[in-house]
Design an enzyme around this catalytic site. Sequence first.
Site, PDB file in Angstrom:
ATOM      1  N   GLY A 128       0.809  -1.221   0.000  1.00 17.89           N
ATOM      2  CA  GLY A 128       0.000   0.000   0.000  1.00 17.89           C
ATOM      3  C   GLY A 128       0.837   1.262   0.000  1.00 17.89           C
ATOM      4  O   GLY A 128       0.809   2.031   0.951  1.00 17.89           O
ATOM      5  N   SER A 174      -2.244   1.063  14.756  1.00 17.83           N
ATOM      6  CA  SER A 174      -2.719   2.406  15.098  1.00 17.83           C
ATOM      7  C   SER A 174      -3.081   2.460  16.575  1.00 17.83           C
ATOM      8  O   SER A 174      -3.426   1.443  17.184  1.00 17.83           O
ATOM      9  CB  SER A 174      -3.954   2.746  14.275  1.00 17.83           C
ATOM     10  OG  SER A 174      -4.634   3.854  14.848  1.00 17.83           O
ATOM     11  N   ASN A 205       1.425   3.621  -2.885  1.00 20.66           N
ATOM     12  CA  ASN A 205       1.415   4.592  -3.978  1.00 20.66           C
ATOM     13  C   ASN A 205       1.128   6.015  -3.483  1.00 20.66           C
ATOM     14  O   ASN A 205       1.224   6.971  -4.227  1.00 20.66           O
ATOM     15  CB  ASN A 205       0.454   4.192  -5.110  1.00 20.66           C
ATOM     16  CG  ASN A 205      -0.951   3.944  -4.620  1.00 20.66           C
ATOM     17  OD1 ASN A 205      -1.310   2.825  -4.334  1.00 20.66           O
ATOM     18  ND2 ASN A 205      -1.740   5.009  -4.507  1.00 20.66           N
ATOM     19  N   THR A 206       0.795   6.142  -2.194  1.00 15.42           N
ATOM     20  CA  THR A 206       0.518   7.464  -1.634  1.00 15.42           C
ATOM     21  C   THR A 206       0.820   7.458  -0.132  1.00 15.42           C
ATOM     22  O   THR A 206       1.123   6.413   0.438  1.00 15.42           O
ATOM     23  CB  THR A 206      -0.959   7.849  -1.912  1.00 15.42           C
ATOM     24  OG1 THR A 206      -1.204   9.135  -1.376  1.00 15.42           O
ATOM     25  CG2 THR A 206      -1.925   6.869  -1.275  1.00 15.42           C
ATOM     26  N   GLY A 207       0.750   8.632   0.481  1.00 11.27           N
ATOM     27  CA  GLY A 207       0.808   8.725   1.950  1.00 11.27           C
ATOM     28  C   GLY A 207       2.091   8.210   2.586  1.00 11.27           C
ATOM     29  O   GLY A 207       3.178   8.329   2.025  1.00 11.27           O
ATOM     30  N   ILE A 208       1.914   7.617   3.765  1.00  9.64           N
ATOM     31  CA  ILE A 208       3.050   7.125   4.546  1.00  9.64           C
ATOM     32  C   ILE A 208       3.849   6.075   3.774  1.00  9.64           C
ATOM     33  O   ILE A 208       5.067   6.067   3.813  1.00  9.64           O
ATOM     34  CB  ILE A 208       2.547   6.453   5.851  1.00  9.64           C
ATOM     35  CG1 ILE A 208       1.751   7.442   6.696  1.00  9.64           C
ATOM     36  CG2 ILE A 208       3.685   5.900   6.656  1.00  9.64           C
ATOM     37  CD1 ILE A 208       1.163   6.789   7.937  1.00  9.64           C
ATOM     38  N   GLY A 209       3.125   5.199   3.087  1.00  4.71           N
ATOM     39  CA  GLY A 209       3.787   4.121   2.353  1.00  4.71           C
ATOM     40  C   GLY A 209       4.745   4.664   1.311  1.00  4.71           C
ATOM     41  O   GLY A 209       5.889   4.213   1.197  1.00  4.71           O
ATOM     42  N   TYR A 223     -12.764  -1.011  12.309  1.00  3.59           N
ATOM     43  CA  TYR A 223     -11.395  -0.516  12.114  1.00  3.59           C
ATOM     44  C   TYR A 223     -10.555  -0.796  13.363  1.00  3.59           C
ATOM     45  O   TYR A 223      -9.450  -1.340  13.277  1.00  3.59           O
ATOM     46  CB  TYR A 223     -11.392   0.981  11.799  1.00  3.59           C
ATOM     47  CG  TYR A 223     -10.004   1.537  11.595  1.00  3.59           C
ATOM     48  CD1 TYR A 223      -9.267   1.192  10.458  1.00  3.59           C
ATOM     49  CD2 TYR A 223      -9.414   2.384  12.536  1.00  3.59           C
ATOM     50  CE1 TYR A 223      -7.984   1.688  10.264  1.00  3.59           C
ATOM     51  CE2 TYR A 223      -8.129   2.879  12.345  1.00  3.59           C
ATOM     52  CZ  TYR A 223      -7.421   2.531  11.216  1.00  3.59           C
ATOM     53  OH  TYR A 223      -6.149   3.014  11.023  1.00  3.59           O
TER      54      TYR A 223
END
Length: 328
Positions: free
Chosen positions: A50, A179, A52-56, A204
């Site tokens: 995961g 989290s 392609n964006t954000g933290i990753g 979640y």
Amino acid sequence: MNEFGEFLLRPEVYAPIGTIIALYLIRHYVQGRQFTKKTDETGKVVIVTGCNTGIGKETVLELAHRGATVYMACRNMVKCEEARKEIIKATGNRNIFSSQLDLSSMASIRSFATRFMSEESKLHILINNAGIMDCPRMLTKDGFEMQIGVNHMGHFLLTLLLLDVLKATAPSRIVVVSSLAHRFGTIKQHDLNSEKSYSRKFAYAQSKLANVLFTRELAKRLTGSGVTVNALHPGVVDTELIRYMRFFGWKIIKFISRPVYWVFFKTPKSGAQTTLFAALDPKLENVSGQYFSDCKPTSVGSNAKNEKVAKFLWEESEKWTGMTSHIV
Ligand SMILES: *[C@@H]1O[C@H](CO)[C@@H](O)[C@H](O)[C@H]1NC(C)=O
């Protein structure tokens, strides 16, 4: 007092300046600790899910800067390719690859693992980063409730499929992005798949608690193998994951909330720091079964300490994924 001094003492001058300085200081504080230790990751093989964006994406960018060979495991290959090209351009590291992985499909997870192992004989670091948050009740291809399905079951299967190569590469590491929300979760032993009742937020929290329970149980099972596994809380980060939440999804709220985000949320780069710490800090070579926040160990919620529940979840996960591990 000179004129400039008097000018500064006027409330309409010092109030906004003071506010801006205060907001900057808050923002600086919110960003948290950064992982600044220099390491050379040349020759190390890493998988990040995961990303392609954000933290990753920020995690891959930093790993690329440090010379690692990184497999970007993403569902959306168009976005993944865009991110990959951007990272190669920014770092000059050409050993960045993309490989399709849909964690909501066990067939996809299995084919990802097979493909990876046909290309690489080593895996030094597995970073289970992908996550879905706060979605309406949906099912994975295999009939799992989406949040427990992707966040926990998908990564459970992926990790177990890659365990032999991780062991063969030891010392090696598994990093599980959980989290703080795990503290509000419980494992519904009589309704793990949320068939009787469903709440987005609860599902979640349950899935994030599952991440921590999985980490602790796996660490026990991997004692002496040279493979460590640790979980972490990345911080409250302004990424698409948060935007997915209904509340923040409202356009007008999104507009007003920009400055709020800027002050009170971590940037994705700051959000990647604890992952990088867990993955790279040489001091953690023999540390396993821990939970980190802000680049330091911290305690888990009381529900995460229940070993009976951890065992229940493990056995249930084996049944759901059809993956019986030979580690006991
Ligand atoms: C980890 O354990 C190995 C083997 O016992 C030891 O050689 C090494 O120094 C340890 N590393 C750290 C950072 O403590």
